[in-house]
Design an enzyme around this catalytic site. Sequence first.
Site, mmCIF file in Angstrom:
data_model
loop_
_atom_site.group_PDB
_atom_site.id
_atom_site.type_symbol
_atom_site.label_atom_id
_atom_site.label_comp_id
_atom_site.label_asym_id
_atom_site.label_seq_id
_atom_site.Cartn_x
_atom_site.Cartn_y
_atom_site.Cartn_z
ATOM 1 N N ALA A 42 0.860 -1.179 0.000
ATOM 2 C CA ALA A 42 0.000 0.000 0.000
ATOM 3 C C ALA A 42 0.897 1.229 0.000
ATOM 4 O O ALA A 42 2.114 1.113 0.048
ATOM 5 C CB ALA A 42 -0.896 -0.016 1.240
ATOM 6 N N LYS A 43 0.244 2.353 -0.010
ATOM 7 C CA LYS A 43 0.993 3.605 -0.080
ATOM 8 C C LYS A 43 2.043 3.712 1.023
ATOM 9 O O LYS A 43 3.107 4.256 0.820
ATOM 10 C CB LYS A 43 0.023 4.782 0.084
ATOM 11 C CG LYS A 43 -0.426 5.365 -1.225
ATOM 12 C CD LYS A 43 -1.334 6.531 -0.952
ATOM 13 C CE LYS A 43 -2.519 6.094 -0.152
ATOM 14 N NZ LYS A 43 -3.482 6.997 0.261
ATOM 15 N N ARG A 44 1.696 3.169 2.199
ATOM 16 C CA ARG A 44 2.634 3.347 3.321
ATOM 17 C C ARG A 44 3.976 2.666 3.054
ATOM 18 O O ARG A 44 4.941 2.909 3.751
ATOM 19 C CB ARG A 44 2.022 2.825 4.625
ATOM 20 C CG ARG A 44 1.826 1.342 4.636
ATOM 21 C CD ARG A 44 1.292 0.809 5.948
ATOM 22 N NE ARG A 44 1.010 -0.601 5.814
ATOM 23 C CZ ARG A 44 -0.082 -1.069 5.239
ATOM 24 N NH1 ARG A 44 -0.999 -0.254 4.774
ATOM 25 N NH2 ARG A 44 -0.257 -2.375 5.119
ATOM 26 N N GLY A 97 5.840 3.242 0.812
ATOM 27 C CA GLY A 97 6.792 4.209 0.262
ATOM 28 C C GLY A 97 6.862 4.258 -1.246
ATOM 29 O O GLY A 97 5.853 4.329 -1.909
#
Length: 320
Positions: free
Chosen positions: A250-252, A254
């Site tokens: 996911a976006k987290r 990076g």
Amino acid sequence: MLRGRFAPTPSGAMHLGNAKIALLSWLQVRSAGGVFVLRIEDIDVQRSRPHLIQSIIDDMKWLGLDWDEGPGKGGPYGPYTQSERLERYEDALQKLQQKGRLYPCYCSRAELLSVAGAPHGLASEGAPYPGTCRALTQEERAVRERRKKPAIRFALKDEQYTVQDGIAGPHSFPKGSGGDFIVKRADGMYSYQLAVTIDDAAMRITHVLRGDDLLDSTPRQLALYEALNLAPPRFAHAPLIMGEDGHRLAKRHGDLSLSFLRSTGVQPQKVIGWLAFISGLTDRPEPLQPSDLTSGFELHSISKTPFTLTQQMNRELLES
Ligand code: GLU
């Protein structure tokens, strides 16, 4: 004619996990000479970010995954953006209402969370809905109606669904899996379950290939197809790419968005070759065009094991 689709939600930038699903669904269609549909699932306006729609379109083009119907192309079953299809979802609700399959639900989030911890909830939702509002009398509804605007739930039958999944194989779901689910939220928004079913049917989708985080939602969609007398597509659920923390990409995680890879000068063929390799379609991560993979593509060659993306691999991918 096989009709498949990629149906991204523009709530985050497209990343390698989404790209894997886009590539595999594109290959399923192109290897069969079918029609590929791109549908933007922006029904959840609070989560959707309009500027990401263009970014998804640019990412798809950069990867070389073209579509026959969808944004910029049009097609006979448009519009291909969910926020422009709301009256179709309302029509479907009317039909379900006439068949007696809907009921208003006045439960608060807190009440629902208080039953959390039951053993077989859908991972993303917590416990299955216990059916609290299903059997309310007209009088009880009237009292609650004065206090709260209801959500609308679909009443599941006590039926067991089995899916012959094109990748995961035969899969049976427990009866009433996940409980009666919401088709329209109290704030007026239609649910993913309703919209995806109505759109796949209306767009004549014959084959759905998507991430296996959605396998659990399949019996709900089968129940809606059945209630509306619509023919369901064939389903195939591909393993997701996981981050090193054990969560799906996911976006987290990076710098793994395609727009970031693009901006660093990584060649799209490198990304396609790497995605094909981690999907089990090739023996080595060599640069490839999507069209290099169409001949001999078979769903059963897709690896069933979730792939974990390590920092090391991430660095290798970024070296152009
Ligand atoms: N819009 C969903 C997502 O981005 C996919 C829906 C589907 O493929 O059924 O996760």
